[in-house]
Motif scaffolding. Structure first.
Motif, PDB file in Angstrom:
ATOM      1  N   ASP A 179      15.304  70.264  26.723  1.00  0.00           N
ATOM      2  CA  ASP A 179      13.885  70.351  26.404  1.00  0.00           C
ATOM      3  C   ASP A 179      13.168  69.229  27.161  1.00  0.00           C
ATOM      4  O   ASP A 179      13.405  68.040  26.906  1.00  0.00           O
ATOM      5  N   LEU A 180      12.315  69.574  28.110  1.00  0.00           N
ATOM      6  CA  LEU A 180      11.688  68.561  28.961  1.00  0.00           C
ATOM      7  C   LEU A 180      10.771  67.633  28.180  1.00  0.00           C
ATOM      8  O   LEU A 180      10.463  66.528  28.648  1.00  0.00           O
ATOM      9  N   ASN A 181      10.333  68.048  26.994  1.00  0.00           N
ATOM     10  CA  ASN A 181       9.534  67.135  26.162  1.00  0.00           C
ATOM     11  C   ASN A 181      10.331  65.893  25.768  1.00  0.00           C
ATOM     12  O   ASN A 181       9.765  64.834  25.500  1.00  0.00           O
ATOM     13  N   LEU A 182      11.650  66.034  25.740  1.00  0.00           N
ATOM     14  CA  LEU A 182      12.489  64.886  25.394  1.00  0.00           C
ATOM     15  C   LEU A 182      12.385  63.777  26.447  1.00  0.00           C
ATOM     16  O   LEU A 182      12.553  62.605  26.137  1.00  0.00           O
ATOM     17  N   LEU A 183      12.089  64.177  27.683  1.00  0.00           N
ATOM     18  CA  LEU A 183      11.959  63.169  28.739  1.00  0.00           C
ATOM     19  C   LEU A 183      10.702  62.322  28.540  1.00  0.00           C
ATOM     20  O   LEU A 183      10.672  61.149  28.921  1.00  0.00           O
ATOM     21  N   LEU A 184       9.675  62.912  27.941  1.00  0.00           N
ATOM     22  CA  LEU A 184       8.483  62.134  27.614  1.00  0.00           C
ATOM     23  C   LEU A 184       8.812  61.061  26.583  1.00  0.00           C
ATOM     24  O   LEU A 184       8.351  59.919  26.685  1.00  0.00           O
ATOM     25  N   VAL A 185       9.612  61.428  25.606  1.00  0.00           N
ATOM     26  CA  VAL A 185      10.040  60.467  24.589  1.00  0.00           C
ATOM     27  C   VAL A 185      10.903  59.387  25.227  1.00  0.00           C
ATOM     28  O   VAL A 185      10.742  58.190  24.947  1.00  0.00           O
ATOM     29  N   PHE A 186      11.826  59.786  26.082  1.00  0.00           N
ATOM     30  CA  PHE A 186      12.701  58.829  26.773  1.00  0.00           C
ATOM     31  C   PHE A 186      11.874  57.816  27.571  1.00  0.00           C
ATOM     32  O   PHE A 186      12.096  56.609  27.490  1.00  0.00           O
ATOM     33  N   ASN A 187      10.896  58.300  28.324  1.00  0.00           N
ATOM     34  CA  ASN A 187      10.064  57.421  29.153  1.00  0.00           C
ATOM     35  C   ASN A 187       9.257  56.448  28.292  1.00  0.00           C
ATOM     36  O   ASN A 187       9.105  55.268  28.640  1.00  0.00           O
ATOM     37  N   GLN A 188       8.757  56.924  27.153  1.00  0.00           N
ATOM     38  CA  GLN A 188       7.971  56.059  26.276  1.00  0.00           C
ATOM     39  C   GLN A 188       8.846  55.032  25.568  1.00  0.00           C
ATOM     40  O   GLN A 188       8.431  53.883  25.341  1.00  0.00           O
TER      41      GLN A 188
END
Length: 301
Positions: free
Chosen positions: A7-16
């Motif tokens: 789920d690419l939304n998880l990468l937003l969480v990872f970056n934050q």
């Protein structure tokens, strides 16, 4: 692992999480609940087969695997964000964009008055924050998008960065008006015999000049050493010390503090001052606009 399984939304969480080093901080920044971010991190850990972040007394510290992923993930997200913004353009007259610029205290003295004057005229809602080039991991902060631009001599910003030369710095001797050396020209012997205020600013263009004076074997009677230029005008105005400073800084300080600058007696290198930005912001409309504004206002052409 295959990208379609993530789920690419998880990468937003990872970056934050990389930026905040805190689940609660990442949740606030993303507008999510803390349990939602914790759940996303659990899913990321399972997908990557790695803990990614470990709780320490300093916050959530990334594992080697997370550090390895940090730059490519940030670059990919920034590229996507830039592509989505391309058709939006940038209207400075109505924008409330907040920019962050890396610069030294010399940069703040020289650039900020003119820059803020220009913004008041054409972009009254735009705000600016500055960070010291040597006080943060500037390369990482620019790669992650936390710093939009940097100004100065910054040889550490090479791969992945663009730069534009604004002007070349000449170095001069700065002193109070009426100083015993306040005359048309001073020699090296007089320079060495004078009492000096030295600014130790490692990692900057001024540090290069200090090293060059030492390399040439030019001795000085250093009475005071400081780590920045902020108090320079106040100190020189009330003493018989002199300082080696960039000519444009001397021009800014001379009037307000009753100072005078003279050609330097030592053959010192000229230092190029550049405007720098990360490649991922090269085509971002707001960044392009600010770069052009700075180049027009301060560049030699």
């Amino acid at each position: 692992m295959d990208l379609k399984q993530l789920d690419l939304n998880l990468l937003l969480v990872f970056n934050q999480l990389l930026a905040e080093r805190s689940v609660s901080g990442a949740a606030r920044a993303l507008g999510l609940s803390q349990p939602a971010v914790s759940n996303a991190l659990a899913r990321l850990r399972k997908a990557m087969g790695d803990e990614l972040f470990l709780r320490t007394s300093r916050g959530m510290e990334p594992t080697p695997r997370a550090t390895q992923l940090a730059e490519p993930v940030a670059a990919a997200l920034q590229l996507l964000q830039g592509a989505l913004r391309q058709d939006q353009g940038f209207d400075p007259a109505t924008s409330s964009r907040a920019f962050t610029i890396g610069m030294t205290d010399i940069g703040e003295i020289y650039f900020l008055p003119g820059l803020m004057e220009a913004l008041a005229e054409v972009a009254p809602g735009v705000t600016v924050s500055t960070v010291r080039n040597t006080a943060v991991q500037l390369k990482d902060e620019m790669e992650s998008g936390h710093v939009d631009l940097a100004l100065g001599l910054l040889p550490q910003l090479r791969t992945g960065f663009f730069q534009r030369r604004l002007f070349t710095q000449h170095y001069v001797c700065l002193m109070r008006q009426g100083h015993p050396l306040d005359k048309r020209r001073i020699g090296l012997r007089e320079f060495s015999a004078a009492e000096h205020l030295a600014v130790v600013s490692a990692g900057t263009g001024h540090g290069v000049v200090e090293d060059e004076l030492a390399r040439q074997g030019i001795e000085r009677r250093v009475r005071l050493t400081v780590p920045h230029f902020v108090a320079l005008g106040h100190i020189l105005a009330g003493t018989d010390m002199i300082a080696t400073v960039p000519e444009r800084l001397a021009q800014r300080m001379a009037g307000p503090f009753g100072l005078r600058w003279l050609a330097h007696p030592a053959p010192l290198p000229e230092i190029g001052i550049h405007l720098l930005w990360h490649a991922r912001l090269h085509r971002e409309p707001a960044n392009q606009w600010l770069r052009q504004l700075i180049a027009t206002r301060f560049g030699d052409g």
